[in-house]
Every structure is written in C-alpha cells, then in structure tokens.
Design an enzyme around this catalytic site. Structure first.
Site: not given
Ligand code: G3P
Ligand code: CA
Length: 311
Positions: A45-46, A72, A74, A87, A154, A186
C-alpha cells in the site's frame, strides 16, 4: 503470485514437462493475471510505506525487493497534465509545500521534499536517504520496474482530476501494461472505472468500497459512494452488478474499531466471482484473521509482515 511448497509444485509438474509448458503457452499474460487473482495477493500500500515515505521510489524499491505481488499507488494529475503518484488531495501532510496538488505544475511539485516528513513522524525508521525525496511520476515508476512488477493503480479523487482516466489509459497502453497482465485499476468511483473501461475494455477493474455507519441511523452501515448497499444487505444481485464490470472488490473491514464485514461477506463476494482485497491491514493478528476468512489479498504498509505469513 501463487506460493506453493516446492515439492507440491514439482509434483504438479510446474517446473518441467511438456504438459505444463503447453498449458502456460495457451494462457495469455492477462489471463494469467486474472487467474492469479484467485490466489492470495500481497499488495504493498503506497509501497512499503510503513518503512519509507509513502508513494516515493524508496517505498516502492523496498516492496519490489521483497517480492510483493502488487505495488499499490494513487494517481493524480498536475496542472500541466502529468500523472503523479500521490494520495492526498492536498500536499501538506507528506511534503514541505501546501495547497491542492492539482494547482501545481510537475516542475513545482518536483521541487518539494516528500521524504523529510516521514523521518520526523517515524524516528525509529528515519533514514537520511529519505530527505529530499521527489514526488514520483507514473512514468518514472514504470521506467524503473517495467513489466517486472504488477501495479494496483487507484484513480484518486476523479472529480478533482479531470482527464485522469484518459491520461492513465494512454500511459498504460504506451507501456504495454494491460495485455501483459501488469495492472489493475481501482477506484471508489464507479463512473471512473466505467470511463476506464470505455477507453480500453481489457483493463481489469477493482471496485473499492468503504462502509461506515449511516449518519441518520448508526446501527446501519452505508457505502461511501452508494455503489452498493451496506454489507449486511448485500444480495447476490448487488454483487453481480459489480461483477458486471469489475474483477474484484476492495473493502475496509473495520470502522472505528468495529468489524464491518465478516467471513460470509467474503464468501458471498467470491461466489459472485469477486475476489476480495481488504485495506489497509498492518497488524499481524488482523492479517491472520482475515486470511482465515479466505480473503484474496491484503493491502498493507508492512508487506514484510504479510510475506512472512504467506511464504
Ligand atoms: O486503494 C486501497 C486503499 O488504498 C484505499 O484507501 O485512502 O489508502 O487510497 P486509500
Ligand atoms: Ca489507494
């Protein structure tokens, strides 16, 4: 990445033999990626953001080195139309600047320090190498890891980032990330996912959901963008509506210390062809509990902890 004990893999003929070779040759990389979603996925995550400043190259280097299944990230768009890995809608939490990210050009954002804040907030993990970390572009991430990684991207705050989906799909095509089975897109916003699908209907999509207590009746859970009813009210038809365009669902599992989904939710989603990925799970005990429910993957800031459980 499916992890099998070596002896099992050998007995299944995965390393040698004409049959195994034939099967693999018949499976396209994109089909293989979709098959892999049935197995457990470790999603950084990130990046390895518990150990290095989120969304920076250092965080992705670490996660990649550890062999996670997905990086992952954003993505958002700068005022001059460049895609950056970031993010928040505003830049003050994770940089030395302030204001809205979309108000700045890439050159202006590149002048910021996106690493020092991490050292100040996390003295135990601080590293002078993080100081002065520059905001990362999607191009830089793809140039660094290419097809040697999978990316779980994302579309962040689509209303604030007009043109995001078009720029993203263009970049994915340019780097041949879609047919090569390297990317999932996502979003919490169904419209954003449908826009991506309209631009290229091969892109595998994950519908994100966030469940929390309704303001009118806090005994009832609702979904942030209304894309589904609350988890307890979900019918097979509701899951199928998501499965019509998405290959999986990403959900929170806890709100204010209370669990908001359970093993039945996971099972029902899977029975409706939706693998379940849960965010953001950092404690080993929680990882183990969710793995016991049979979830298909976890987003975590500590992929090292999760990898220890799956390897
Ligand atoms: O993308 C899964 C999870 O990252 C969603 O929450 O706020 O961390 O982007 P957020
Ligand atoms: Ca995210």
């Amino acid at each position: 990445m499916q992890r099998l004990p070596l002896a099992t893999a050998v007995s299944l003929g995965l390393f040698a033999g004409a049959a195994a070779t034939h099967t693999m040759a018949d499976t396209t990389p994109l089909e293989q990626q979709l098959k892999d979603l049935q197995s457990f996925q470790v999603i950084a995550h990130r990046g390895a953001s518990g150990h290095a400043p989120e969304s920076t190259m250092a965080a992705y280097e670490l996660a990649h080195e550890w062999g996670v299944d997905y990086l992952e990230l954003d993505v958002q768009i700068t005022s001059d139309g460049e895609l950056v890995v970031f993010h928040d809608d505003t830049i003050e939490r994770t940089s030395d600047g302030e204001g809205e990210i979309n108000d700045y050009t890439l050159e202006e954002l590149k002048a910021l320090d996106t690493g020092t804040w991490f050292n100040e907030e996390n003295p135990d993990s601080a590293d002078t190498a993080f100081e002065g970390a520059q905001m990362l572009t999607l191009d830089e991430l793809f140039d660094r890891f290419g097809h040697d990684a999978r990316y779980y991207i994302e579309t962040k705050s689509p209303q604030l980032n007009p043109g995001l989906e078009e720029a993203l799909v263009e970049t994915l095509e340019e780097y041949d990330m879609i047919e090569s089975g390297r990317v999932l897109v996502q979003s919490f916003e169904q419209d954003s996912l449908l826009k991506v699908q309209e631009l290229n209907d091969d892109v595998p999509l994950i519908q994100l959901v966030w469940y929390y207590p309704s303001e009118e009746d806090d005994s009832k859970l609702v979904e942030w963008t209304d894309v589904t009813p609350g988890p307890a009210e979900m019918t097979d038809e509701d899951f199928q509506e998501v499965a019509d365009y998405a290959v999986g669902i990403g959900t929170n599992f806890i709100y204010d210390g209370e669990e908001i989904i359970d093993a039945d939710f996971v099972k029902q989603a899977q029975e409706n062809d939706l693998p379940v990925h849960v965010y953001t799970v950092n404690e080993t005990e929680e990882m183990e509990r969710l793995m016991g429910w049979g979830v298909n993957g976890l987003f975590t800031n500590y992929p090292d902890r999760l990898l220890e459980l799956v390897e």
